[in-house]
Design a protein around this motif. Structure first.
Motif, PDB file in Angstrom:
ATOM      1  N   LEU A  54       2.364 -10.757  58.143  1.00 31.03           N
ATOM      2  CA  LEU A  54       3.608 -11.289  57.570  1.00 31.03           C
ATOM      3  C   LEU A  54       4.068 -10.455  56.382  1.00 31.03           C
ATOM      4  CD1 LEU A  54       3.300 -15.189  57.669  1.00 31.03           C
ATOM      5  CD2 LEU A  54       4.956 -13.779  58.864  1.00 31.03           C
ATOM      6  N   GLU A  55       3.091  -9.898  55.649  1.00 36.90           N
ATOM      7  CA  GLU A  55       3.467  -9.074  54.485  1.00 36.90           C
ATOM      8  C   GLU A  55       4.303  -7.865  54.939  1.00 36.90           C
ATOM      9  OE1 GLU A  55      -0.761  -9.238  54.200  1.00 36.90           O
ATOM     10  OE2 GLU A  55       0.362 -10.981  54.852  1.00 36.90           O
ATOM     11  N   CYS A  56       3.956  -7.336  56.102  1.00 39.01           N
ATOM     12  CA  CYS A  56       4.713  -6.172  56.592  1.00 39.01           C
ATOM     13  C   CYS A  56       6.029  -6.618  57.212  1.00 39.01           C
ATOM     14  CB  CYS A  56       3.876  -5.370  57.591  1.00 39.01           C
ATOM     15  SG  CYS A  56       2.447  -4.630  56.803  1.00 39.01           S
ATOM     16  N   LEU A  57       6.003  -7.716  57.952  1.00 39.94           N
ATOM     17  CA  LEU A  57       7.248  -8.210  58.563  1.00 39.94           C
ATOM     18  C   LEU A  57       8.262  -8.593  57.480  1.00 39.94           C
ATOM     19  CD1 LEU A  57       5.804 -10.426  61.446  1.00 39.94           C
ATOM     20  CD2 LEU A  57       7.000  -8.267  61.699  1.00 39.94           C
ATOM     21  N   SER A  58       7.756  -9.034  56.336  1.00 42.78           N
ATOM     22  CA  SER A  58       8.660  -9.452  55.264  1.00 42.78           C
ATOM     23  C   SER A  58       9.359  -8.272  54.613  1.00 42.78           C
ATOM     24  CB  SER A  58       7.903 -10.242  54.213  1.00 42.78           C
ATOM     25  OG  SER A  58       7.069  -9.387  53.489  1.00 42.78           O
ATOM     26  N   LYS A  59       8.876  -7.056  54.899  1.00 40.53           N
ATOM     27  CA  LYS A  59       9.528  -5.880  54.283  1.00 40.53           C
ATOM     28  C   LYS A  59      10.700  -5.374  55.100  1.00 40.53           C
ATOM     29  CE  LYS A  59       5.283  -4.423  52.102  1.00 40.53           C
ATOM     30  NZ  LYS A  59       4.155  -3.496  52.163  1.00 40.53           N
ATOM     31  N   LEU A  60      10.910  -5.976  56.248  1.00 45.95           N
ATOM     32  CA  LEU A  60      11.994  -5.522  57.118  1.00 45.95           C
ATOM     33  C   LEU A  60      13.351  -5.753  56.473  1.00 45.95           C
ATOM     34  CD1 LEU A  60      10.799  -6.736  60.612  1.00 45.95           C
ATOM     35  CD2 LEU A  60      11.342  -4.382  59.992  1.00 45.95           C
TER      36      LEU A  60
END
Lengths: 87, 361
Positions: free
Chosen positions: A81-87
Motif C-alpha cells: 500500500l505504501e507504494c500504491l499510495s505514491k501513484l
C-alpha cells in the motif's frame, strides 16, 4: 423565487452529470496473466526483469500491484500500500 | 408437434426475460441517480457470487462493492463541490490491452479476491480521488497541495464510511505521503482545521481551482504555493475567531482578501432576529465598492431556511450573479450540515456617455 429558479436550472445542469462517470481501470487477479501476455511482458515478469518504481522490489506475478504508462513506457508498482499510495 | 404450445412457451419465456431486463435496467438506472440503491445491486452480486462460485460473478461483486461505497461518498461530495468536479466511479475491467491503448499516466490497478477487499477498497478509493479531484487544473496546482487535498478527502471518506480502515489508511497512505514530503503533514493539519468549519470544500478548494484556472498562462503560476499559503493563512485567521467565548468581533479587514489572482469575502448567516435580511444585503452592497469579485455566503445549519432567503435576496442585487448553492460538510459553528453559496460580483460598467453630453462638448 430567484433561488427556486436557480435551483431548478442547477438541477437540469447537474442531471447529465449523474450519468457521467470517472472510469477506474482494474484487472482482476485471475485475468492478470492474460493482460500481461497481451502487453507482451509475460516472460519478462516471470524472469523478474522489472522492479517496483518506488521501492525497487523485484516485480513478479505475485506482487504486481499496478501498471502505469509513464513517459511512453510501462512502469510497475508492487502490491504494498505504501507504494500504491505514491501513484 | 404442438406448435401452439411451443409458441406459448416461447412467448412466455420472452416475457419473463423482458420483465427481468426491465426490472434490472430500472434498478441500474435508479442506482445511477440514487447511489444508496447500489447497495442492493452489490448485495445481489455478493449473494449470487457466493452461491455459484463463478469467476465473472465474483468480479462483478467486487466491482459493485467498491463502486457502491465510492459512489455513496461521491453523492455526498457532489453536493459540496462544484458541478462536474466529482463524477461517480465506474470500474472498467481490463482483461487485455496493448501498450498504445493506454493513455499517458493511466493506471491499471490489480484487484485481489474478496479476502483482500479492504486493500482493494483503500487502493480503489485513493486511485479514484487522485483521478477525479481538480479536473483540468491538476498540472497547475503544486503536487504537495493537491496530494494533501486528495488525502484529506479520502481520509474523511474512509473515516466516515469504513472507520475500521482508518488506521490502515493512516499507516500506509498518510504515513508514506508524509515520509516522501513533510510539507504534506502541514497541509493535512491545516486542511483538517478548515474542514471542521466547512471552509475546506466550501471556499478553499474553490479558490485554489479559480486561481489555477486564472494563472494558467501567466507568471503567477510559478507562485501558486505562496498564493495558496496566503489564502490558507487568511481563512485560518478568520475561523480562529469563530466560536470563541466570549464572542470576538472580527475586524472588518479580516472578512475579505484581495489577492493578485482572486478576491473574495465571507458572509456568515445565522441570526434572523438581528434585523432580518436587510443588514446582510447592505453588507453585500458594501462589498461591491471594495474590489471584491467573489462572495461566499456560509449559512449555519440551524438557520438554513433563513440563509437561503438571504442568498436569494443578495442574488437580486444588480451586480451580483449567483454561481452556485452548495451543501457544507460542517457549518462555521462546527455542526454537521449547513449551506453555502458563491456569488460573483460583476464590476460596475462605466455609464455610456449620453448624446446630450457629446453635443454639449
Amino acid at each position: 423565487m430567484k433561488l427556486i429558479i436557480f435551483r431548478i436550472k442547477s438541477f437540469f445542469k447537474k442531471l447529465p452529470e449523474l450519468f457521467k462517470s470517472t472510469k477506474v481501470k482494474m484487472v482482476y487477479d485471475s485475468d492478470l496473466d492474460h493482460l500481461i501476455e497481451s502487453l507482451g511482458i509475460k516472460t519478462k515478469v516471470a524472469d523478474g526483469v522489472f522492479s517496483c518504481r518506488f521501492c525497487n522490489a523485484q516485480i513478479n506475478h505475485e506482487n504486481l500491484g499496478a501498471i502505469q504508462k509513464d513517459g511512453g513506457d510501462l512502469k510497475f508498482i508492487c502490491m504494498k500500500l505504501e507504494c500504491l499510495s505514491k501513484l | 408437434m404442438n406448435w401452439n404450445l411451443i409458441i406459448t412457451l416461447g412467448r412466455d419465456t420472452l416475457i419473463v426475460i423482458g420483465g427481468i431486463t426491465v426490472i434490472f435496467g430500472f434498478i441500474k438506472g435508479l442506482s445511477d441517480i440514487i447511489p444508496h440503491i447500489g447497495r442492493f445491486k452489490s448485495w445481489f452480486w455478493l449473494q449470487t457470487a457466493e452461491r455459484l462460485k463463478n469467476g465473472t460473478l465474483i468480479k462483478n461483486a467486487i466491482a459493485s462493492d467498491i463502486e457502491t461505497h465510492v459512489n455513496e461518498v461521491v453523492a455526498d461530495l457532489q453536493k459540496e463541490l462544484p458541478v462536474g468536479w466529482i463524477r461517480k466511479a465506474s470500474i472498467e475491467w481490463i482483461t487485455e490491452s496493448k501498450k498504445d491503448d493506454l493513455e499517458e499516466g493511466e493506471i491499471i490497478l490489480r484487484v485481489k479476491p474478496f479476502e483482500n477487499q479492504d486493500q482493494n477498497f483503500l487502493a480503489g478509493i485513493y486511485a479514484f480521488f487522485s483521478k477525479a479531484l481538480f479536473p483540468h487544473t491538476k498540472e497547475i496546482i503544486p503536487a504537495n497541495i493537491r496530494k494533501a487535498a486528495v488525502l484529506r478527502i479520502s481520509y474523511r471518506t474512509i473515516s466516515n464510511k469504513k472507520p475500521y480502515l482508518q488506521e490502515s489508511f493512516e499507516n500506509s497512505f498518510l504515513e508514506t505521503a508524509i515520509r516522501e514530503d513533510s510539507t504534506i503533514a502541514t497541509y493535512l493539519g491545516r486542511y483538517e482545521n478548515l474542514d471542521k468549519k466547512g471552509f475546506f470544500t466550501g471556499s478553499f478548494l474553490r479558490e485554489i481551482h479559480e486561481i489555477a484556472t486564472k494563472t494558467r498562462f501567466n507568471d503567477l503560476r510559478n507562485r501558486m504555493n505562496q498564493e495558496v499559503d496566503e489564502i490558507l493563512t487568511h481563512i485560518e485567521g478568520f475561523i480562529s475567531q469563530l466560536g470563541t467565548s466570549p464572542p470576538r468581533v472580527i475586524p472588518p479587514g479580516e472578512w475579505y482578501r484581495v489577492g493578485p489572482a482572486t478576491s473574495y469575502a465571507f458572509m456568515l448567516v445565522a441570526r434572523p432576529e438581528h434585523g432580518g435580511v436587510g443588514p446582510y444585503v447592505n453588507r453585500a452592497r458594501e462589498r461591491q465598492g471594495q474590489n471584491i469579485e467573489r462572495l461566499y455566503v456560509m449559512g449555519a445549519k440551524q438557520e438554513e431556511p433563513f440563509a437561503r432567503y438571504v442568498i436569494s435576496e443578495i442574488a437580486k442585487l444588480p451586480n451580483y450573479k449567483l454561481v452556485e448553492v452548495f451543501e457544507l460538510n460542517k457549518d462555521y459553528r462546527g455542526n454537521t450540515g449547513g449551506i453555502g453559496a458563491l456569488l460573483v460580483i460583476c464590476k460596475e460598467e462605466a455609464p455610456e456617455e449620453s448624446p446630450e453630453v457629446l453635443t454639449s462638448n
